[in-house]
Design a protein around this motif. Structure first.
Motif, mmCIF file in Angstrom:
data_model
loop_
_atom_site.group_PDB
_atom_site.id
_atom_site.type_symbol
_atom_site.label_atom_id
_atom_site.label_comp_id
_atom_site.label_asym_id
_atom_site.label_seq_id
_atom_site.Cartn_x
_atom_site.Cartn_y
_atom_site.Cartn_z
ATOM 1 N N UNK A 9 0.866 -1.181 0.000
ATOM 2 C CA UNK A 9 0.000 0.000 0.000
ATOM 3 C C UNK A 9 0.905 1.233 0.000
ATOM 4 N N UNK A 10 0.417 2.308 -0.618
ATOM 5 C CA UNK A 10 1.143 3.568 -0.513
ATOM 6 C C UNK A 10 0.152 4.723 -0.448
ATOM 7 N N UNK A 11 0.377 5.605 0.538
ATOM 8 C CA UNK A 11 -0.488 6.761 0.743
ATOM 9 C C UNK A 11 0.358 8.024 0.727
ATOM 10 N N UNK A 12 -0.045 8.980 -0.120
ATOM 11 C CA UNK A 12 0.601 10.291 -0.130
ATOM 12 C C UNK A 12 -0.008 11.166 0.964
ATOM 13 N N UNK A 18 -4.722 16.324 2.451
ATOM 14 C CA UNK A 18 -4.313 15.992 1.087
ATOM 15 C C UNK A 18 -4.027 14.498 0.915
ATOM 16 N N UNK A 19 -4.455 13.693 1.861
ATOM 17 C CA UNK A 19 -4.193 12.254 1.824
ATOM 18 C C UNK A 19 -4.752 11.617 0.555
ATOM 19 N N UNK A 23 -1.722 3.390 -3.906
ATOM 20 C CA UNK A 23 -1.631 1.949 -4.162
ATOM 21 C C UNK A 23 -2.385 1.204 -3.071
ATOM 22 N N UNK A 24 -3.107 0.154 -3.476
ATOM 23 C CA UNK A 24 -3.873 -0.630 -2.509
ATOM 24 C C UNK A 24 -3.688 -2.125 -2.755
ATOM 25 N N UNK A 25 -3.068 -2.785 -1.807
ATOM 26 C CA UNK A 25 -2.935 -4.245 -1.785
ATOM 27 C C UNK A 25 -2.376 -4.804 -3.101
ATOM 28 N N UNK A 26 -1.169 -4.329 -3.451
ATOM 29 C CA UNK A 26 -0.514 -4.785 -4.674
ATOM 30 C C UNK A 26 0.292 -6.044 -4.399
ATOM 31 N N UNK A 59 7.075 1.746 0.748
ATOM 32 C CA UNK A 59 5.637 1.511 0.911
ATOM 33 C C UNK A 59 5.135 1.926 2.290
ATOM 34 N N UNK A 60 3.918 2.399 2.320
ATOM 35 C CA UNK A 60 3.274 2.721 3.597
ATOM 36 C C UNK A 60 3.023 1.437 4.378
#
Length: 296
Positions: A9-12, A18-19, A23-26, A59-60
């Motif tokens: 997962x990745x969160x800006x 501004x979240x 990416x979700x569950x790659x 990755x987050x």
């Protein structure tokens, strides 16, 4: 030499107004010697994803393994990883900075510990493989055409002898001739060096012609991951994502709807031609018949 992503997962800007969940569950595996295409609409997460492959982004959540080792583990050598997993950005100006072409391409090998002489050997080999003539070696990279800059940027990564080469929109901004030349050279590199290549592109025709596997990104998730024929059979779903199949796919479906017994899974002009000839009862040369059954 494989890359494996596990539940990435990745969160800006997490925890802010501004979240953005990019990416979700790659879950992906990039094996040896595979030519992979990656497509997705703007904002689908593909550029964020490829920067995870060589540790430019952490990755987050989740794991990224290279040859079984967690690249974010304690004491892991990220510098070595980035020399083995090379990334060429969409805009070559971001990677070119030395006074002349040869010096620029020598930078990576010298940074790996090679002598000037050794670095020049690798640089010249890489420049030759991407089609840069020796008469340009002493020119400033910023005096080159757009296509030449892209070639030099690719050579700069190739000179480090990567095991995996990632190319982000390598044909953006090029005319059709320049696009075909660069893609042919990339395909030749895959064959000559036996390295894995990940080609990020918005051109379905390019993807269909060259790659053996397609990863489709949509809203931060992997929507499809399969051979081109299987992926493009979902052309209606691709349209809903703002994408499209190659024009050949639409032509073949239109012919099928008009009663011609053609192969709607054809993804290249050659395959389509042979299928149409067969449907018309015209004999296909034996050396071309394999295109009718090739599952790409």
């Amino acid at each position: 030499m494989s890359i494996k992503l596990e539940h990435v997962y990745y969160t800006y800007s997490p925890g802010t107004a501004y979240e953005i969940h990019a990416l979700e569950d790659i879950n992906l595996t990039i094996p040896d010697n595979q030519f992979i295409g990656m497509i997705g609409h703007t904002g689908s997460g593909k550029s964020t994803l490829i920067q995870h492959f060589n540790g430019l982004i952490r990755p987050t959540q989740g794991k990224i393994l290279y040859n079984g080792e967690d690249i974010w583990g304690e004491k892991y050598n990220l510098k070595k990883l980035r020399s083995e997993v090379g990334l060429v950005f969409q805009y070559p100006e971001h990677q070119l900075f030395e006074i002349d072409v040869l010096t620029d391409v020598c930078f990576g090998p010298k940074n790996q510990g090679l002598s000037q002489e050794e670095a020049e050997v690798e640089a010249r080999k890489a420049l030759e493989q991407v089609g840069i003539p020796e008469k340009l070696y002493k020119k400033s990279p910023f005096e080159l055409s757009g296509g030449q800059k892209k070639r030099v940027a690719i050579a700069g990564v190739l000179a480090m002898n990567p095991k995996i080469l990632i190319l982000d929109e390598p044909t953006a901004g090029l005319d059709p001739k320049g696009r075909d030349e660069i893609l042919d050279e990339i395909a030749n590199l895959h064959k000559m060096r036996g390295i894995s290549i990940i080609l990020v592109s918005h051109s379905m025709e390019d993807i269909a012609k060259y790659v053996e596997r397609i990863i489709v990104m949509d809203k931060g998730k992997v929507a499809f991951d399969d051979k081109p024929k299987q992926v493009f059979s979902h052309y209606k779903e691709l349209e809903k994502m703002g994408l499209a199949a190659p024009q050949i796919t639409y032509v073949m479906h239109a012919l099928k709807d008009r009663g011609m017994d053609v192969d709607v899974t054809a993804t290249t002009v050659e395959e389509a031609k042979n299928s149409i000839l067969k449907a018309l009862g015209v004999s296909v040369p034996k050396n071309e018949q394999k295109n009718l059954t090739d599952d790409n």
